[in-house]
Enzyme design. Structure first.
Site, PDB file in Angstrom:
ATOM      1  N   TRP A 167      -6.026 -11.073  19.538  1.00 22.09           N
ATOM      2  CA  TRP A 167      -4.768 -10.325  19.666  1.00 22.09           C
ATOM      3  C   TRP A 167      -4.806  -9.319  20.802  1.00 22.09           C
ATOM      4  O   TRP A 167      -3.783  -8.763  21.186  1.00 22.09           O
ATOM      5  CB  TRP A 167      -4.406  -9.656  18.333  1.00 22.09           C
ATOM      6  CG  TRP A 167      -3.886 -10.684  17.379  1.00 22.09           C
ATOM      7  CD1 TRP A 167      -4.600 -11.357  16.445  1.00 22.09           C
ATOM      8  CD2 TRP A 167      -2.553 -11.203  17.317  1.00 22.09           C
ATOM      9  NE1 TRP A 167      -3.793 -12.263  15.793  1.00 22.09           N
ATOM     10  CE2 TRP A 167      -2.529 -12.190  16.305  1.00 22.09           C
ATOM     11  CE3 TRP A 167      -1.379 -10.936  18.017  1.00 22.09           C
ATOM     12  CZ2 TRP A 167      -1.386 -12.907  15.975  1.00 22.09           C
ATOM     13  CZ3 TRP A 167      -0.228 -11.648  17.686  1.00 22.09           C
ATOM     14  CH2 TRP A 167      -0.247 -12.615  16.681  1.00 22.09           C
TER      15      TRP A 167
ATOM     16  N   TRP B 238      -1.041  -1.957   8.569  1.00 18.96           N
ATOM     17  CA  TRP B 238      -0.411  -2.189   9.879  1.00 18.96           C
ATOM     18  C   TRP B 238      -0.916  -3.493  10.474  1.00 18.96           C
ATOM     19  O   TRP B 238      -0.150  -4.293  11.010  1.00 18.96           O
ATOM     20  CB  TRP B 238      -0.662  -1.016  10.842  1.00 18.96           C
ATOM     21  CG  TRP B 238       0.423   0.022  10.717  1.00 18.96           C
ATOM     22  CD1 TRP B 238       0.368   1.189  10.007  1.00 18.96           C
ATOM     23  CD2 TRP B 238       1.738  -0.042  11.295  1.00 18.96           C
ATOM     24  NE1 TRP B 238       1.567   1.851  10.102  1.00 18.96           N
ATOM     25  CE2 TRP B 238       2.424   1.128  10.891  1.00 18.96           C
ATOM     26  CE3 TRP B 238       2.400  -0.954  12.098  1.00 18.96           C
ATOM     27  CZ2 TRP B 238       3.749   1.387  11.280  1.00 18.96           C
ATOM     28  CZ3 TRP B 238       3.713  -0.697  12.490  1.00 18.96           C
ATOM     29  CH2 TRP B 238       4.378   0.458  12.078  1.00 18.96           C
TER      30      TRP B 238
HETATM   31  C1  LIG Z   1       2.557  -0.284   7.373  1.00 16.43           C
HETATM   32  C2  LIG Z   1       2.005   0.288   6.073  1.00 16.43           C
HETATM   33  C3  LIG Z   1       1.296   1.476   6.102  1.00 16.43           C
HETATM   34  C4  LIG Z   1       0.739   2.000   4.926  1.00 16.43           C
HETATM   35  N1  LIG Z   1       0.062   3.202   4.993  1.00 16.43           N
HETATM   36  C5  LIG Z   1      -0.492   3.701   3.852  1.00 16.43           C
HETATM   37  C6  LIG Z   1      -1.199   4.946   3.891  1.00 16.43           C
HETATM   38  O1  LIG Z   1      -1.360   5.579   4.946  1.00 16.43           O
HETATM   39  N2  LIG Z   1      -1.692   5.434   2.708  1.00 16.43           N
HETATM   40  C7  LIG Z   1      -1.557   4.740   1.528  1.00 16.43           C
HETATM   41  O2  LIG Z   1      -2.028   5.231   0.481  1.00 16.43           O
HETATM   42  N3  LIG Z   1      -0.919   3.554   1.467  1.00 16.43           N
HETATM   43  C8  LIG Z   1      -0.366   3.025   2.595  1.00 16.43           C
HETATM   44  N4  LIG Z   1       0.322   1.834   2.525  1.00 16.43           N
HETATM   45  C9  LIG Z   1       0.327   1.062   1.265  1.00 16.43           C
HETATM   46  C10 LIG Z   1       1.474   1.341   0.283  1.00 16.43           C
HETATM   47  O3  LIG Z   1       2.709   1.327   0.943  1.00 16.43           O
HETATM   48  C11 LIG Z   1       1.307   2.666  -0.467  1.00 16.43           C
HETATM   49  O4  LIG Z   1       0.010   2.768  -0.989  1.00 16.43           O
HETATM   50  C12 LIG Z   1       2.325   2.740  -1.621  1.00 16.43           C
HETATM   51  O5  LIG Z   1       3.645   2.698  -1.114  1.00 16.43           O
HETATM   52  C13 LIG Z   1       2.110   4.015  -2.386  1.00 16.43           C
HETATM   53  O6  LIG Z   1       3.073   4.169  -3.387  1.00 16.43           O
HETATM   54  P1  LIG Z   1       2.631   4.284  -4.892  1.00 16.43           P
HETATM   55  O7  LIG Z   1       1.554   5.292  -5.029  1.00 16.43           O
HETATM   56  O8  LIG Z   1       3.859   4.482  -5.694  1.00 16.43           O
HETATM   57  O9  LIG Z   1       1.998   2.828  -5.123  1.00 16.43           O
HETATM   58  P2  LIG Z   1       1.866   1.943  -6.432  1.00 16.43           P
HETATM   59  O10 LIG Z   1       2.701   0.733  -6.232  1.00 16.43           O
HETATM   60  O11 LIG Z   1       2.048   2.720  -7.665  1.00 16.43           O
HETATM   61  O12 LIG Z   1       0.333   1.437  -6.335  1.00 16.43           O
HETATM   62  C14 LIG Z   1      -0.744   2.161  -6.935  1.00 16.43           C
HETATM   63  C15 LIG Z   1      -1.744   2.540  -5.884  1.00 16.43           C
HETATM   64  O13 LIG Z   1      -2.299   1.363  -5.290  1.00 16.43           O
HETATM   65  C16 LIG Z   1      -2.562   1.596  -3.902  1.00 16.43           C
HETATM   66  N5  LIG Z   1      -1.780   0.646  -3.103  1.00 16.43           N
HETATM   67  C17 LIG Z   1      -0.541   0.151  -3.379  1.00 16.43           C
HETATM   68  N6  LIG Z   1      -0.166  -0.722  -2.425  1.00 16.43           N
HETATM   69  C18 LIG Z   1      -1.180  -0.753  -1.532  1.00 16.43           C
HETATM   70  C19 LIG Z   1      -1.379  -1.466  -0.305  1.00 16.43           C
HETATM   71  N7  LIG Z   1      -0.482  -2.327   0.181  1.00 16.43           N
HETATM   72  N8  LIG Z   1      -2.519  -1.241   0.380  1.00 16.43           N
HETATM   73  C20 LIG Z   1      -3.463  -0.381  -0.077  1.00 16.43           C
HETATM   74  N9  LIG Z   1      -3.331   0.305  -1.239  1.00 16.43           N
HETATM   75  C21 LIG Z   1      -2.197   0.121  -1.943  1.00 16.43           C
HETATM   76  C22 LIG Z   1      -2.140   3.026  -3.600  1.00 16.43           C
HETATM   77  O14 LIG Z   1      -3.268   3.868  -3.661  1.00 16.43           O
HETATM   78  C23 LIG Z   1      -1.155   3.327  -4.718  1.00 16.43           C
HETATM   79  O15 LIG Z   1      -1.053   4.694  -5.026  1.00 16.43           O
HETATM   80  C24 LIG Z   1       0.897   1.300   3.702  1.00 16.43           C
HETATM   81  C25 LIG Z   1       1.639   0.112   3.683  1.00 16.43           C
HETATM   82  C26 LIG Z   1       2.176  -0.397   4.847  1.00 16.43           C
HETATM   83  C27 LIG Z   1       2.954  -1.692   4.799  1.00 16.43           C
END
Ligand SMILES: Cc1cc2nc3c(=O)[nH]c(=O)nc-3n(C[C@H](O)[C@H](O)[C@H](O)COP(=O)(O)OP(=O)(O)OC[C@H]3O[C@@H](n4cnc5c(N)ncnc54)[C@H](O)[C@@H]3O)c2cc1C
Length: 288
Positions: A110, A193
């Site tokens: 990439w 990302w």
């Molecule tokens: C482009 C992009 C950037 C992101 N940046 C971050 C970031 O900087 N910090 C961050 O914590 N999450 C990030 N996420 C993942 C995800 O969006 C968030 O963790 C989630 O929205 C948090 O909301 P919640 O605590 O209600 O999640 P819930 O749906 O309640 O999930 C429970 C926990 O699981 C973990 N989790 C959930 N989805 C993901 C995922 N896709 N990847 C990794 N862990 C996950 C989180 O710790 C979250 O608190 C990113 C996603 C995308 C697409």
């Protein structure tokens, strides 16, 4: 503190006690419907624990134990919650083993892709400021600016618009999220990302391009999320949408009385251009 500081602060739930209360409330009230509700940005369907997890106010083990106990009680949604925690763990392991993941494409091919590199082009500025004219993406970018959070599905769509329709290097988006998110986590941010951009391990293929329009239809059919965050063009916008204009720097010179931005790109043409760039990169890699 900058102008937006007190606005973002009002949305935070800091501290161990609040984090624990958040987890308890989630497993007692919402985990049953979580698997479906988590996809709808206007709903309070997910745990919102990420901002507590990221600063260590609650441990992933405590969340995992609650998830397991809920699953044993037969709560639908508990398994999905555990899967999301596993994604977090996966991201942390990947970054630990490969620290370059936060700054470089996991898949080296990439590096040859013609990513746009200008971090302050008018297109990227519109994306950052939530005025691309693509309502779901603008709502998402404004939600992040005001609350320090962005709904997970909205993150995927906003990141896809930047990396696919705008063909912009994912590291430009990663940096903006790092600056704005109160749940910023170096591992989850970078892995997600790169997942969206297509350059990561286990990534979404590049040709998977989220359509903001069909995503809006499927996940915000009544436009509740958009109305929550976009004030322009509404006679009586909600306080959430107005608060964006109090949070942003004055130098952005935006007002809720401005007409709503026309789309900065044609989604169908931009999608075709992205696919063409992808096909030509695939041919170049294939013949190398
Ligand atoms: C482009 C992009 C950037 C992101 N940046 C971050 C970031 O900087 N910090 C961050 O914590 N999450 C990030 N996420 C993942 C995800 O969006 C968030 O963790 C989630 O929205 C948090 O909301 P919640 O605590 O209600 O999640 P819930 O749906 O309640 O999930 C429970 C926990 O699981 C973990 N989790 C959930 N989805 C993901 C995922 N896709 N990847 C990794 N862990 C996950 C989180 O710790 C979250 O608190 C990113 C996603 C995308 C697409």
């Amino acid at each position: 503190m900058n102008r937006g500081g007190p606005i973002v602060a009002a949305w935070q739930h800091p501290g161990e006690a609040r984090a624990q209360a958040r987890l308890d409330r989630f497993v007692s009230e919402r985990i049953g419907g979580y698997a479906k509700a988590r996809d709808y940005p206007a709903q309070d369907g997910s745990s919102r624990l990420s901002e507590n997890l990221t600063v260590g106010e609650i441990s992933a083990r405590a969340c995992w134990r609650s998830g397991i106990a809920s699953m044993e009680r037969g709560a639908a949604g508990a398994e999905q919650f555990l899967k999301e925690l596993a994604w977090r763990d996966f991201a942390h392991h990947l970054l630990f083993e490969s620290p370059a993941l936060a700054t470089d494409h996991w898949r080296p091919e990439w590096r040859l892709f013609p990513w746009a590199q200008e971090a302050d082009s008018s297109m990227v500025r519109a994306w950052r400021q939530g005025r691309t004219g693509i309502r779901l993406v603008d709502a998402a970018m404004r939600e992040m600016y005001v609350t320090g959070r962005m709904h997970n599905r909205a993150r995927m769509i906003a990141a896809s618009l930047l990396t696919k329709h705008m063909l912009t290097d994912w590291r430009i988006g990663l940096k903006w999220f790092e600056d704005c998110l109160t749940d910023w986590d170096p591992a989850s941010n970078a892995v997600n990302w790169q997942w969206v951009a297509g350059s990561g391990p286990d990534a979404s293929p590049f040709f998977r391009i989220f359509s903001p329009e069909s995503q809006a239809k499927s996940y915000d059919g009544k436009g509740d999320y958009e109305r929550t965050w976009i004030a322009e063009g509404h006679l009586d916008p909600p306080a959430t949408a107005l608060s964006y204009f109090d949070a942003i720097p004055r130098s952005w010179a935006l007002s809720p009385r401005d007409p709503y931005q026309l789309p900065v790109l044609d989604l169908a043409l931009a999608r075709e251009a992205a696919l063409a760039a992808f096909r030509s990169r695939a041919r170049a890699v294939g013949s190398a």
